[in-house]
Design an enzyme around this catalytic site. Structure first.
Site, short mmCIF file in Angstrom:
data_model
loop_
_atom_site.label_atom_id
_atom_site.label_comp_id
_atom_site.label_asym_id
_atom_site.label_seq_id
_atom_site.Cartn_x
_atom_site.Cartn_y
_atom_site.Cartn_z
N HIS A 1 -3.79 -5.02 2.99
CA HIS A 1 -5.06 -5.34 3.76
C HIS A 1 -5.84 -4.25 2.71
CE1 HIS A 1 -8.16 -4.67 6.95
NE2 HIS A 1 -8.21 -3.65 6.09
N GLU A 2 -5.72 -3.48 2.44
CA GLU A 2 -6.79 -2.79 1.30
C GLU A 2 -6.90 -3.41 -0.05
OE1 GLU A 2 -8.30 -0.52 2.47
OE2 GLU A 2 -7.21 0.00 4.42
N GLU B 1 -13.29 -7.08 8.13
CA GLU B 1 -12.10 -6.41 8.81
C GLU B 1 -10.98 -7.68 8.94
OE1 GLU B 1 -10.63 -3.35 8.55
OE2 GLU B 1 -12.61 -3.01 7.08
#
Length: 285
Positions: free
Chosen positions: A131-132, A202
Site C-alpha cells: 500500500h505504501e 487511500e
C-alpha cells in the site's frame, strides 16, 4: 502531471494564508515578511519536508543487516512494483502504523512502527508495505509530506498571533478580534489538508497495493487489526503533530476534536469491503 498541479495549487493556497496571517499580525510590513517566509517554507518543504517528518518521528534508518526480513520484504515489493529501492525506517512506537514520504520515487522512504511489526503477520505486513509503495508509485507522497509540514507551520503562526497579538502599519496594537480571527486559520489549515489529500487516494493506494502484493485479503486483514489496535494505543508523536496524521495508513489520532479535523481516511469498513470484493472477483478495479 495532475499531482504536480495539485502541489502547486496547495503551495499557492498556503502562501496566501501566510500573507493573510502576516497582515493581521503586522499590517503591510507583516504581509511582506510573511510572503518571504512562505516562499522560504515552500522551497524548504519541497526539498526537505521528508527529512523533517522522519526526524519528528525519530525514525531510524535500517538496512539488510539491522532488519533483514523487513528490508528484503520492501526490496521484493519494490521490484514487483518496478520502483527504485526506497530508504527504510523503523519508528519505536507501540501503535501499529506506517507511512511513505519523499518528493518522488527516486527519493522515497517508507517507515513502519515497531508496533506494526509485532502485531501483523508477514503476509499482512506485505499488504501494508505494498500500500505504501503504491503511494510512492502514484507520486502521492510529495503532496502528503508538503501539506503536513506546511499545515503545521500555519497552525504555529496562527497560535503566535492569538497569544502575542500584532501591530498595524502605524505600530499600534492590532484589534484583538483580529487575533481571534487569525487563530481560526488553524482549522483552515486542516481543511486544506482534507482538500489536498482526498480519501479517494487511500482507496487508490489500497487497490494499487493489492495489485503489487497480489493479495488484497492480506491488506484487508491488516487494516482490521491496525484499526482495532490504533483505537486503544496512543501515538504521542502523532498527537503532537496532528497535521502528519494524513500520511499514515490508518488515522493514528483518538476519536473526536482534532481527529475529526484531520480525518482524511475513508472508513476502515469500506476499505476492507472493497479489498474483499477484489479478493472475491480477482479484479483490481
Amino acid at each position: 502531471m495532475f499531482n504536480w498541479v495539485k502541489t502547486a495549487m496547495l503551495m499557492a493556497a498556503i502562501t496566501a494564508l501566510f500573507i493573510v496571517i502576516g497582515g493581521m499580525i503586522g499590517g503591510r510590513s507583516g504581509m511582506m515578511f510573511a510572503l518571504l517566509i512562505a516562499l522560504g517554507m515552500n522551497f524548504f518543504s519541497y526539498w526537505f519536508s521528508d527529512k523533517m517528518v522522519l526526524r519528528m518521528y525519530n525514525a531510524q534508518e535500517v538496512d539488510e543487516t539491522s532488519a533483514p526480513q523487513f528490508y528484503r520484504m520492501i526490496r521484493d515489493l519494490a521490484t514487483r512494483a518496478n520502483l527504485p529501492m526506497p530508504r527504510v525506517y523503523l519508528i519505536d512506537e507501540d501503535q501499529p502504523n506506517a507511512f511513505a514520504t519523499g518528493r518522488n520515487p527516486e527519493h522515497a522512504a517508507v517507515a513502519a512502527t515497531t508496533g506494526i511489526l509485532r502485531v501483523l503477520s508477514e503476509r499482512e505486513m506485505r499488504g501494508v508495505m505494498a500500500h505504501e509503495l503504491s503511494h510512492v508509485k502514484h507520486r502521492d507522497i510529495l503532496i502528503s509530506t508538503i501539506s503536513a509540514t506546511m499545515a503545521g507551520a500555519i497552525s504555529a503562526l496562527a497560535n503566535f498571533a492569538m497569544f502575542f497579538g500584532g501591530r498595524d502599519e502605524n505600530g499600534r496594537p492590532a484589534n484583538p478580534i483580529a487575533g481571534i480571527a487569525v487563530a481560526l486559520l488553524a482549522p483552515i489549515a486542516g481543511a486544506l489538508i482534507q482538500m489536498a489529500i482526498s480519501r479517494a487516494r487511500e482507496f487508490e493506494a489500497d487497490r494499487g497495493g493489492a495489485q503489487i502484493s497480489g493479495d488484497p485479503q492480506a491488506l484487508a486483514s491488516a487494516l482490521d487489526k491496525i484499526h482495532r489496535y490504533a483505537n486503544g494505543i496512543p501515538f504521542p508523536t502523532a498527537e503532537a503533530h496532528p497535521a502528519t496524521a494524513q500520511m499514515m495508513i490508518m488515522n493514528p489520532l483518538a476519536g473526536g476534536g482534532i481527529a475529526n479535523l484531520f480525518s482524511t481516511h475513508p472508513s476502515t469498513e469500506e476499505r476492507i469491503a472493497r479489498l474483499m470484493e477484489m479478493a472475491r472477483t480477482g479484479r483490481f478495479e
